[in-house]
Design a protein around this motif. Structure first.
Motif, mmCIF file in Angstrom:
data_model
loop_
_atom_site.group_PDB
_atom_site.id
_atom_site.type_symbol
_atom_site.label_atom_id
_atom_site.label_comp_id
_atom_site.label_asym_id
_atom_site.label_seq_id
_atom_site.Cartn_x
_atom_site.Cartn_y
_atom_site.Cartn_z
ATOM 1 N N ARG A 100 0.686 -1.033 -0.253
ATOM 2 C CA ARG A 100 -0.270 0.153 -0.469
ATOM 3 C C ARG A 100 0.900 1.397 -0.185
ATOM 4 O O ARG A 100 0.981 2.219 -0.670
ATOM 5 N N MET A 101 2.030 1.209 0.938
ATOM 6 C CA MET A 101 2.985 1.925 0.856
ATOM 7 C C MET A 101 3.749 1.984 1.435
ATOM 8 O O MET A 101 3.714 1.103 2.440
ATOM 9 N N GLY A 103 6.186 -0.083 2.231
ATOM 10 C CA GLY A 103 6.166 -1.701 3.040
ATOM 11 C C GLY A 103 5.391 -1.669 3.691
ATOM 12 O O GLY A 103 5.788 -2.672 4.951
ATOM 13 N N ILE A 104 4.176 -1.241 3.826
ATOM 14 C CA ILE A 104 2.894 -1.872 4.166
ATOM 15 C C ILE A 104 1.734 -2.588 3.318
ATOM 16 O O ILE A 104 1.863 -2.107 2.458
ATOM 17 N N TYR A 105 1.418 -4.182 4.077
ATOM 18 C CA TYR A 105 1.318 -4.818 3.137
ATOM 19 C C TYR A 105 -0.799 -5.355 3.420
ATOM 20 O O TYR A 105 -0.641 -5.767 4.897
ATOM 21 N N ASN B 34 4.408 -2.654 11.496
ATOM 22 C CA ASN B 34 3.235 -3.135 11.579
ATOM 23 C C ASN B 34 3.516 -3.963 12.169
ATOM 24 O O ASN B 34 4.700 -5.488 12.598
ATOM 25 N N TYR B 36 0.375 -7.390 11.748
ATOM 26 C CA TYR B 36 -0.240 -8.443 11.563
ATOM 27 C C TYR B 36 -0.826 -9.723 11.954
ATOM 28 O O TYR B 36 0.088 -10.497 12.662
ATOM 29 N N LEU B 46 -3.209 -7.127 7.235
ATOM 30 C CA LEU B 46 -2.661 -5.832 8.505
ATOM 31 C C LEU B 46 -3.312 -5.233 9.511
ATOM 32 O O LEU B 46 -4.571 -4.886 9.335
ATOM 33 N N TYR B 49 -0.367 0.335 11.751
ATOM 34 C CA TYR B 49 0.977 0.572 10.985
ATOM 35 C C TYR B 49 1.522 1.712 11.351
ATOM 36 O O TYR B 49 0.247 2.326 11.916
ATOM 37 N N GLN B 89 6.359 -6.254 11.782
ATOM 38 C CA GLN B 89 6.460 -6.237 10.344
ATOM 39 C C GLN B 89 7.808 -4.960 10.389
ATOM 40 O O GLN B 89 6.803 -4.066 10.606
ATOM 41 N N GLU B 90 9.224 -4.600 9.683
ATOM 42 C CA GLU B 90 9.554 -3.364 9.562
ATOM 43 C C GLU B 90 9.306 -2.909 8.191
ATOM 44 O O GLU B 90 9.675 -3.690 6.915
ATOM 45 N N SER B 91 9.072 -1.443 7.732
ATOM 46 C CA SER B 91 9.068 -1.461 6.209
ATOM 47 C C SER B 91 10.480 -1.587 5.488
ATOM 48 O O SER B 91 10.278 -1.341 4.644
ATOM 49 N N ASP B 92 11.732 -1.021 6.392
ATOM 50 C CA ASP B 92 13.032 -0.881 5.510
ATOM 51 C C ASP B 92 13.714 -1.650 4.731
ATOM 52 O O ASP B 92 13.818 -2.284 3.379
ATOM 53 N N PRO B 94 12.391 -5.615 3.356
ATOM 54 C CA PRO B 94 11.455 -4.977 5.035
ATOM 55 C C PRO B 94 11.211 -6.813 5.838
ATOM 56 O O PRO B 94 10.549 -7.574 5.429
#
Lengths: 118, 105
Positions: A100-101, A103-105, B34, B36, B46, B49, B89-92, B94
């Protein structure tokens, strides 16, 4: 509402390849990235890589570099994950997910079981 | 890459209990952290976040907090449908944490 529908389960022999598809419906396709995440039996979630549809750019986890190809076809709103040189350790459920943006799934596909068996 | 360690790896709780799950990062998280929810045979979902923004449709009994290297997911008043495995979960990267399985006592 965006939905991701994946192709059905596959059985492959060691050393072969598998290609799993993920069709998106109900939303725009080109402006998003799509990633593939797998879960081996008894294990957690493992990010494999992703594609940003608009530019066709891909990023892969180091573990899978050279063995995986992730692609997207805007004309069919479908993304693909091809994994080569399969071993028994590649037996897993493979999920696609829309990024979605940043690294958010969300959402995720229903999962595809790939079984590697001789 | 940032490594995420979740604790506990599993816990048993009763309906109505409140539980707190922890996610520790090997270095400071500069993008999004984030959470899940994953049930057997289902797609991951999800929940939160950012690390405290609730996804649309997620009940308010779920809440997230934290910054830097330590983050928590709290479920206030467990419901039967909440028994599942939860992943941070980390976005970078990821990368995902190893998960916390919440089981019925």
């Amino acid at each position: 509402q965006v939905q991701l529908v994946q192709s059905g389960g596959e059985v492959r022999k060691p050393g072969s390849s598998v290609k799993v598809s993920c069709k998106a419906s109900g939303g725009t396709f080109n402006n998003y990235g799509f990633s593939w995440v797998r879960q081996a039996p008894g294990q957690g979630l493992e990010w494999m890589g992703g594609v940003f549809v608009l530019f066709g750019t891909t990023t892969y986890a180091q573990k899978f570099q050279g063995r995986v190809t992730i692609s997207a076809d805007a004309s069919t709103t479908t993304t693909y994950m091809e994994l080569r040189s399969l071993t028994f350790d590649d037996t897993a459920v493979y999920y696609c997910a829309r990024e979605r943006m940043a690294g958010i799934y969300a959402p995720w596909g229903q999962g595809t079981l790939v079984t590697v068996s001789s | 890459d940032i490594q995420l360690t979740q604790s506990p790896s599993s816990l048993s709780a009763s309906v109505g209990d409140s539980v707190t799950l922890t996610c520790r990062a090997s270095q400071s998280v500069t993008k999004f952290l984030n959470w899940y929810q994953h049930k057997p045979g289902a797609a991951p979902r999800l929940l939160i976040y950012g690390p405290h923004t609730l996804e649309i449709g997620v009940p308010a009994r779920f809440s997230g907090s934290g910054s830097g290297t330590e983050f928590t997911l709290t479920i206030s008043g467990l419901q039967p449908e909440d028994f599942a495995t939860y992943y941070c979960q980390e976005s970078d990267s990821p990368s995902f944490g190893g998960g916390t399985k919440v089981e019925i006592k």
